[in-house]
Design an enzyme around this catalytic site. Structure first.
Site, short mmCIF file in Angstrom:
data_model
loop_
_atom_site.label_atom_id
_atom_site.label_comp_id
_atom_site.label_asym_id
_atom_site.label_seq_id
_atom_site.Cartn_x
_atom_site.Cartn_y
_atom_site.Cartn_z
N HIS A 7 10.30 -16.51 -6.99
CA HIS A 7 8.97 -17.14 -7.00
C HIS A 7 7.90 -16.21 -7.53
CE1 HIS A 7 9.18 -15.31 -2.86
NE2 HIS A 7 7.96 -14.95 -3.16
N HIS A 65 2.13 -11.07 -6.21
CA HIS A 65 3.41 -10.45 -6.55
C HIS A 65 4.33 -11.49 -7.18
CE1 HIS A 65 4.45 -12.08 -2.45
NE2 HIS A 65 5.60 -12.33 -3.03
N GLU A 79 8.59 -8.23 -4.99
CA GLU A 79 9.35 -8.47 -3.76
C GLU A 79 10.82 -8.64 -4.14
OE1 GLU A 79 8.14 -12.07 -1.76
OE2 GLU A 79 9.57 -11.80 -0.12
N1 CMX Z 1 -0.83 -5.85 -6.50
C1 CMX Z 1 -0.87 -4.60 -7.01
N2 CMX Z 1 -0.86 -3.49 -6.24
C2 CMX Z 1 -0.79 -3.66 -4.92
C3 CMX Z 1 -0.74 -4.93 -4.32
C4 CMX Z 1 -0.77 -6.05 -5.18
N3 CMX Z 1 -0.72 -7.29 -4.71
N4 CMX Z 1 -0.66 -4.78 -2.97
C5 CMX Z 1 -0.68 -3.47 -2.74
N5 CMX Z 1 -0.76 -2.79 -3.91
C6 CMX Z 1 -0.75 -1.35 -4.11
C7 CMX Z 1 -1.75 -0.59 -3.24
O1 CMX Z 1 -3.01 -0.49 -3.86
C8 CMX Z 1 -1.08 0.76 -3.10
O2 CMX Z 1 -1.27 1.52 -4.27
P1 CMX Z 1 -1.50 3.12 -4.18
O3 CMX Z 1 -0.29 3.68 -3.46
O4 CMX Z 1 -1.56 3.55 -5.61
O5 CMX Z 1 -2.75 3.33 -3.41
C9 CMX Z 1 0.40 0.40 -3.06
O6 CMX Z 1 0.53 -0.89 -3.68
C10 CMX Z 1 0.98 0.32 -1.68
O7 CMX Z 1 0.18 -0.59 -0.93
P2 CMX Z 1 -0.19 -0.31 0.60
O8 CMX Z 1 -1.01 -1.44 1.11
O9 CMX Z 1 -0.73 1.07 0.74
O10 CMX Z 1 1.28 -0.28 1.26
P3 CMX Z 1 1.84 -0.95 2.55
O11 CMX Z 1 3.22 -0.45 2.70
O12 CMX Z 1 0.90 -0.81 3.69
O13 CMX Z 1 1.90 -2.53 2.20
C11 CMX Z 1 2.55 -4.50 0.98
C12 CMX Z 1 2.38 -2.98 0.99
C13 CMX Z 1 2.65 -4.92 -0.47
C14 CMX Z 1 3.85 -4.87 1.71
C15 CMX Z 1 1.36 -5.20 1.70
O14 CMX Z 1 0.16 -4.73 1.14
C16 CMX Z 1 1.38 -6.69 1.54
O15 CMX Z 1 0.83 -7.25 0.61
N6 CMX Z 1 2.00 -7.42 2.48
C17 CMX Z 1 2.14 -8.86 2.43
C18 CMX Z 1 3.47 -9.07 1.89
C19 CMX Z 1 3.77 -10.48 1.48
O16 CMX Z 1 3.36 -10.94 0.46
N7 CMX Z 1 4.61 -11.14 2.26
C20 CMX Z 1 5.09 -12.45 1.91
C21 CMX Z 1 6.01 -13.01 2.91
C22 CMX Z 1 6.78 -14.14 2.28
C23 CMX Z 1 7.50 -15.07 3.26
O17 CMX Z 1 7.36 -14.98 4.48
O18 CMX Z 1 8.25 -15.93 2.74
#
Ligand code: CMX
Length: 137
Positions: free
Chosen positions: A7, A79, A130
């Site tokens: 997705h 993502h 992801e």
């Molecule tokens: N696009 C681009 N960059 C992104 C981003 C995005 N959407 N989200 C985070 N980043 C970047 C951050 O800026 C950071 O960069 P730097 O290291 O250069 O500063 C890096 O990625 C890591 O991000 P973080 O927030 O510091 O790291 P965490 O481990 O705390 O969390 C993440 C990362 C992506 C898991 C979290 O931010 C997030 O978005 N969680 C939600 C996840 C999600 O979409 N879940 C869906 C569930 C689906 C389901 O249930 O079916």
């Protein structure tokens, strides 16, 4: 091993407003709205023949997705998700090549109970990716 595209995920400020827009303008129906407490998101899918569109909104103020909306108040692509045969094996394999797999190392699951992991965007051409292990895969 990567086996397909699952997705594309879009963060929206309002799931209901997004659903109305997709239906009224594009004739797309969204499915059941569910909450993934672990991930801090309220979400729903548009099912397409070859992939899905995932819509997410924060389910709590400290949701990681809230940070995304702070930077992108109108929402946007958050993502995309690749299907893999084995999340742990795929994560271990790419980690050996220097790729950062995000999180605290604990097992993470999507709303369907499938194992997932996230790859640092800087280690995948600038896009947050992801990995998702299909239950029957
Ligand atoms: N696009 C681009 N960059 C992104 C981003 C995005 N959407 N989200 C985070 N980043 C970047 C951050 O800026 C950071 O960069 P730097 O290291 O250069 O500063 C890096 O990625 C890591 O991000 P973080 O927030 O510091 O790291 P965490 O481990 O705390 O969390 C993440 C990362 C992506 C898991 C979290 O931010 C997030 O978005 N969680 C939600 C996840 C999600 O979409 N879940 C869906 C569930 C689906 C389901 O249930 O079916």
């Amino acid at each position: 091993m990567i086996t397909g595209l699952s997705h594309v995920s879009i963060v929206v400020p309002s799931l209901e407003a997004a659903a109305k827009r997709l239906k009224d303008v594009y004739g797309l129906e969204i499915g059941e709205v569910r909450t993934n407490e672990q991930q801090g998101v309220r979400m729903a899918y548009v099912e397409l023949p070859n992939a899905r569109i995932e819509l997410m909104e924060p389910s709590r103020p400290d949701s990681p997705v809230s940070k995304f909306l702070d930077k992108n108040p109108a929402g946007g692509i958050h993502h995309f998700c690749l299907e893999v045969d084995d999340v742990a094996a795929t994560a271990a394999g790419i980690s050996k090549q220097g790729v950062r797999v995000l999180g605290d190392g604990r097992e993470t699951r999507n709303v369907h109970g499938e194992r997932i992991a996230f790859v640092h965007p800087k280690d995948f051409l600038g896009a947050l990716v992801e990995l998702e292990e299909k239950r029957d895969g």
